[in-house]
Design an enzyme around this catalytic site. Structure first.
Site, PDB file in Angstrom:
ATOM      1  N   SER A   1       1.756  -9.905  -1.101  1.00  0.00           N
ATOM      2  CA  SER A   1       1.376  -8.492  -0.970  1.00  0.00           C
ATOM      3  C   SER A   1       1.636  -7.909   0.417  1.00  0.00           C
ATOM      4  O   SER A   1       1.792  -6.697   0.558  1.00  0.00           O
ATOM      5  CB  SER A   1      -0.097  -8.314  -1.340  1.00  0.00           C
ATOM      6  OG  SER A   1      -0.917  -9.200  -0.591  1.00  0.00           O
TER       7      SER A   1
ATOM      8  N   LYS B   1       0.798  -1.221   0.000  1.00  0.00           N
ATOM      9  CA  LYS B   1       0.000   0.000   0.000  1.00  0.00           C
ATOM     10  C   LYS B   1       0.839   1.284   0.000  1.00  0.00           C
ATOM     11  O   LYS B   1       0.413   2.304  -0.509  1.00  0.00           O
ATOM     12  CB  LYS B   1      -0.934   0.024   1.212  1.00  0.00           C
ATOM     13  CG  LYS B   1      -1.949  -1.115   1.270  1.00  0.00           C
ATOM     14  CD  LYS B   1      -3.198  -0.753   0.535  1.00  0.00           C
ATOM     15  CE  LYS B   1      -4.316  -1.769   0.495  1.00  0.00           C
ATOM     16  NZ  LYS B   1      -4.204  -3.048   1.115  1.00  0.00           N
TER      17      LYS B   1
ATOM     18  N   GLU C   1      -9.865   6.298   3.072  1.00  0.00           N
ATOM     19  CA  GLU C   1     -10.726   5.286   3.677  1.00  0.00           C
ATOM     20  C   GLU C   1      -9.835   4.101   4.018  1.00  0.00           C
ATOM     21  O   GLU C   1      -8.773   3.920   3.430  1.00  0.00           O
ATOM     22  CB  GLU C   1     -11.813   4.841   2.691  1.00  0.00           C
ATOM     23  CG  GLU C   1     -11.376   3.768   1.674  1.00  0.00           C
ATOM     24  CD  GLU C   1     -10.315   4.231   0.676  1.00  0.00           C
ATOM     25  OE1 GLU C   1     -10.225   5.447   0.426  1.00  0.00           O
ATOM     26  OE2 GLU C   1      -9.585   3.379   0.143  1.00  0.00           O
TER      27      GLU C   1
HETATM   28  C1  LIG Z   1      -5.143  -4.139   1.011  1.00  0.00           C
HETATM   29  C2  LIG Z   1      -4.447  -5.418   0.792  1.00  0.00           C
HETATM   30  C3  LIG Z   1      -4.787  -6.280  -0.277  1.00  0.00           C
HETATM   31  C4  LIG Z   1      -5.938  -6.034  -1.186  1.00  0.00           C
HETATM   32  O1  LIG Z   1      -5.875  -4.857  -1.944  1.00  0.00           O
HETATM   33  P1  LIG Z   1      -5.554  -4.862  -3.489  1.00  0.00           P
HETATM   34  O2  LIG Z   1      -5.864  -3.477  -3.899  1.00  0.00           O
HETATM   35  O3  LIG Z   1      -6.441  -5.875  -4.130  1.00  0.00           O
HETATM   36  O4  LIG Z   1      -4.123  -5.209  -3.643  1.00  0.00           O
HETATM   37  C5  LIG Z   1      -4.040  -7.422  -0.463  1.00  0.00           C
HETATM   38  N1  LIG Z   1      -3.017  -7.740   0.363  1.00  0.00           N
HETATM   39  C6  LIG Z   1      -2.672  -6.958   1.399  1.00  0.00           C
HETATM   40  C7  LIG Z   1      -1.543  -7.373   2.268  1.00  0.00           C
HETATM   41  C8  LIG Z   1      -3.369  -5.768   1.647  1.00  0.00           C
HETATM   42  O5  LIG Z   1      -3.018  -4.982   2.684  1.00  0.00           O
END
Ligand SMILES: *Cc1c(COP(=O)(O)O)cnc(C)c1O
Length: 400
Positions: free
Chosen positions: A383, A96, A118
């Protein structure tokens, strides 16, 4: 690696449309602000000094490039090579921050001195509060009161960083309601306020802007695979909430037709209404938060409640570019449920010493079950890290 922090900069899509999807379904009062954002973003992304400042923050502050790691024991378990793009190692623990840093530099350049955002699980709120502290801008984060209760640690962190966390008590008191409230604030204060959306959703130009800022993941990963694996991956796998980590990594490989792109949605507890977050697999076309895409809705077009064990995938919509990639067949999207994600969470912890976010665990489960025809390497976008999810995992284990 030469050039860490490099982005894939494209022109914004005409009228913000990706085939039948995207666009800008907003109140009249924000139309000028969105127009200004398109122009400012184009000019910033064409300005070498802006790009240099962003890439030095991504490198020295956030920790890019993130490693691309060959997961030997996971590969042995799966029977084919698996590589992990380690966004879990980025500052604040997820991808993020790539987006928040870029949008904050842009807000400052536009002379917008107040930031609203948000958040659902709190990861985007945390990234935005972090970037605001770094640049000295006041920050208001809207968060559903149900999420505030579930994510106390992230709320405490945002407050430590100087952000104001506003509880939202409407609707299901979760991400969808927080998003509506952040949009309402922005519409009212648009002259001095920038709204930092956390994923590739919302009206044009957000899906394009957030994708561009997250493309750093795919640009790096493509270079790293060529240098370290000696070839492109046969398949790239990423989880899809709104879709920003997925489009970020996919964007590096969209022009390589031999690379399969696989998005993974939240199957939750089942395929029934209110039980999942699988907008592309189980939803239908509609408009949510200013864009046309796929969403989970009832026959009257009312947005359905959602469920996923991972708060970051618990969203009833999906970015318009994913709806388009799905319709053209360039990317495919499948569903992994809560139980499978939890099993992958434990598996990666035991096999690699990496505790993944529950969101990323969906991608891990899908990757180990998707052997490419040529047995070639699979690249997974990891992610985020799983520290934030320990309470959930322990509670789920106790519930079994
Ligand atoms: C917010 C988040 C997601 C989902 O958001 P995307 O916009 O689909 O990437 C996925 N993995 C993690 C670790 C997150 O914090």
């Amino acid at each position: 690696m030469k050039d860490p922090g490099r982005l894939l900069v494209t022109d914004p899509p005409a009228l913000g449309r990706y085939g039948d999807f995207g666009g800008s379904y907003v109140p009249e009062t924000v139309v000028p602000a969105l127009g200004e954002l398109v122009e400012e973003a184009k000019s910033a992304l064409a300005d070498q000094s802006f790009l240099d400042e962003l890439s030095s923050l991504l490198r020295d502050y956030a920790g890019r490039p993130t490693p691309c790691y060959f997961a030997a024991r996971l590969s042995e378990h799966a029977g084919f090579p698996i590589w992990l793009k380690r966004e879990d190692l980025l500052h604040t623990g997820a991808h993020k921050l790539n987006n928040a840093l870029g949008q904050l530099l842009l807000a400052r350049r536009m002379g917008k001195h107040r930031i609203v955002a948000e958040t659902g699980a709190g990861q985007h709120g945390l990234a935005t509060a972090t970037a605001c502290a770094l640049l000295g801008l006041p920050c208001v984060v809207y968060m559903g009161s149900e999420d505030i209760r579930r994510q106390a640690v992230n709320v405490a962190k945002m407050r430590l960083l100087g952000a104001t966390v506003e509880a939202v008590d409407s609707g299901s008191r979760t991400l969808k309601d927080a998003t509506s409230e952040a949009i309402r604030d922005w519409v009212t204060n648009v002259r001095d306020t920038h709204y930092v959306i956390g994923s590739v959703v919302g009206p044009h130009p957000y899906p394009w802007l957030v994708r561009t800022l997250q493309s750093v993941i795919g640009v790096e990963a493509r270079q790293q695979m060529l240098a370290q694996a000696g070839r492109l991956p046969a398949q790239v796998v990423a989880c899809v909430g709104g879709g920003s980590n997925a489009i970020g990594i996919f964007s590096g490989f969209l022009d390589d037709p031999e690379v399969r792109l696989l998005g993974v949605e939240a199957g939750g507890r089942g395929a029934g209404p209110g039980e999942n977050g699988a907008s592309l697999n189980l939803g239908s076309p509609g408009v949510l938060h200013g864009a046309s895409s796929f969403l989970l809705q009832d026959q009257d077009g009312q947005v359905l409640p959602t469920h996923s064990v991972s708060a970051g995938l618990d969203y009833p919509g999906v970015g318009p570019e994913h709806a388009w990639l799905n319709s053209t067949g360039r990317a495919t999207y499948c569903v992994v449920d809560d139980r499978q994600a939890l099993a992958a969470f434990h598996l990666l912890s035991r096999l690699e010493g990496i505790i993944p976010a529950l969101e990323s665990s969906h991608a891990i489960h899908q990757a180990i079950g998707s052997r490419p025809d040529d047995g070639g390497p699979v690249l997974v976008c990891l992610s985020g890290r799983g520290d934030k999810d320990l309470d959930t995992v322990l509670t789920e284990a106790a519930g079994d």
